[in-house]
Design an enzyme around this catalytic site. Structure first.
Site, short mmCIF file in Angstrom:
data_model
loop_
_atom_site.label_atom_id
_atom_site.label_comp_id
_atom_site.label_asym_id
_atom_site.label_seq_id
_atom_site.Cartn_x
_atom_site.Cartn_y
_atom_site.Cartn_z
N GLY A 3 0.82 -1.22 0.00
CA GLY A 3 0.00 0.00 0.00
C GLY A 3 0.84 1.25 0.00
N HIS A 4 1.96 1.26 -0.71
CA HIS A 4 2.93 2.37 -0.62
C HIS A 4 2.47 3.66 -1.29
CE1 HIS A 4 3.70 0.78 -4.61
NE2 HIS A 4 4.32 1.90 -4.89
N GLY A 6 -0.66 5.04 -0.99
CA GLY A 6 -1.77 5.68 -0.29
C GLY A 6 -1.33 6.71 0.73
N VAL A 8 -1.20 6.55 4.02
CA VAL A 8 -0.30 6.03 5.06
C VAL A 8 0.97 5.48 4.43
CG1 VAL A 8 -0.04 4.28 6.86
CG2 VAL A 8 -2.20 5.52 6.62
N TYR A 129 -15.58 -2.79 9.17
CA TYR A 129 -14.14 -2.47 9.14
C TYR A 129 -13.50 -2.82 10.48
CZ TYR A 129 -9.96 0.50 8.36
OH TYR A 129 -8.68 0.98 8.20
N LEU A 159 -6.61 9.59 10.70
CA LEU A 159 -5.40 10.08 10.05
C LEU A 159 -5.71 11.12 8.97
CD1 LEU A 159 -3.75 6.57 9.64
CD2 LEU A 159 -3.10 8.35 11.29
N ARG A 202 -13.18 14.08 17.88
CA ARG A 202 -12.25 13.20 17.19
C ARG A 202 -10.81 13.59 17.53
NH1 ARG A 202 -16.19 10.83 16.67
NH2 ARG A 202 -17.11 9.79 14.80
N ASP A 269 -23.60 10.92 12.98
CA ASP A 269 -22.47 11.45 13.75
C ASP A 269 -21.38 10.39 13.94
OD1 ASP A 269 -24.11 13.75 16.11
OD2 ASP A 269 -23.06 14.10 14.21
#
Ligand code: GFB
Length: 307
Positions: A3-4, A6, A8, A129, A159, A202, A269
């Site tokens: 996943g390089h 994206g 993150v 998830y 994030l 958050r 929410d």
């Protein structure tokens, strides 16, 4: 490095390269479909990586999560099971699995310590998830308990950063609001719609802080000392929470939009709060460094150059 490209993954590659790690094996989704078991085994058999960081996942904000539960559950289980199993089979020395703060119960005690996991009902909007990520945590723990594998899990909070997904429907709140305010300013609109009441709190973490935490754990912390504490993962937080309303006001200032904020309470929410207890990493000497104000300005200048 799965996943390089994206949000993150690109931050981890930046951080590793800045710290002298150049032997990074990268594959795009076209080059290696991690949903495919045979393709994943072929990669591990031929590349035999020493260290694996799992930043590949099907991710999205509250709307994407609540409308695509099958995809979030199936794709995340397949990706992580393939990578973790073949990391075991081909003797990867260390594996870091990345989850998310949504693994905790909707009404967990705050700030949330690692032992709150599985102590109550999950937040419905991202249950799929969360269950996938909890399964990944337990799989890593299982390979430690059964085969003494140095596989451990990190749980960051919400994030943000460069290379994020700014799509107005599938993205998380920071890129979504940045895009909304930017577009409203360009088109001289009178107001911007914020989903929900604006009351939820958050905790946000810039991806460069997460990447530094991953490097810190990669170099200084091993699975044994985590599992010996009776916990299955480590929280990674910034220690600072803010309401969605106050976040919107800051993003409004950063983008220079002068109109009104409208709160659409027909939108969910999600969980009311999810502030992480980050004692474990703090005691070992790591803490987040990028303030939300500085981080938001950093992302907005990236957004203006790249969108
Ligand atoms: O970032 P977000 O989509 O994810 O939403 P969660 C955070 C809060 O911002 C929610 C509100 O209360 C949203 O209703 N919000 C306001 C908006 N305006 C917007 C908008 O235009 N777009 C979006 N997306 N939100 C996610 C989980 O939950 O947290 C993921 O669904 C993952 O699985 C991630 O765990 C870290 O923080 O609610």
């Amino acid at each position: 490095m799965a996943g390089h490209k994206g949000l993150v993954g690109s931050a981890i590659v930046r951080c590793l390269k800045n710290n002298g790690y150049n032997n990074i094996i990268e594959r795009t989704r076209k080059e290696l479909d991690l949903l495919e078991q045979n393709a994943t085994e072929y990669f591990f058999k031929n590349e035999k990586p020493d260290l694996v960081i799992i930043a590949a996942a099907k991710v999205g904000g509250i709307f994407a999560n609540s409308t695509q539960p099958a995809e979030f559950l199936y794709q995340n289980l397949m990706i992580q099971n393939n990578i973790i199993y073949y990391s075991h089979k081909y003797n990867v020395k260390k594996l870091l699995f990345l989850g998310s703060a949504c693994i905790y119960p909707k009404l967990a005690n705050q700030p949330i310590v690692e032992n709150e996991l599985l102590s109550g009902f999950l937040e419905p909007t991202n249950e799929a998830y969360a269950i996938a990520k909890i399964a990944g945590i337990k799989l890593c723990e299982g390979y430690f308990n059964q085969y003494d594998k140095n596989f451990l899990s990190l749980m960051p909070n919400n994030l943000y950063g460069p290379n994020d997904n700014f799509d107005l429907v599938t993205s998380h709140v920071i890129p979504a609001l940045m895009n909304k305010f930017h577009t409203a300013k360009q088109k001289s609109k009178k107001s911007v719609t914020i989903w929900g009441t604006g009351n939820p709190l958050r905790e946000f973490l810039h991806v460069d802080d997460l990447a530094n935490a991953i490097l810190f754990v990669m170099e200084k912390i091993n699975a044994k000392e985590i599992y010996e504490k009776g916990i299955s993962h480590i929280n990674v937080g910034s220690g600072f929470e803010i309401s969605i309303r106050d976040l919107a006001i800051i993003i409004k200032e950063v983008t220079g939009f002068n109109g009104e904020l409208y709160f659409d309470i027909s939108k969910p929410d999600g969980t009311p709060r999810k502030l992480l207890d980050d004692t474990i990493l703090k005691q070992k000497g790591w803490h987040a460094r990028i303030s939300l104000h500085d981080g938001l300005r950093d992302v907005y200048s990236w957004f203006q150059k790249n969108n």
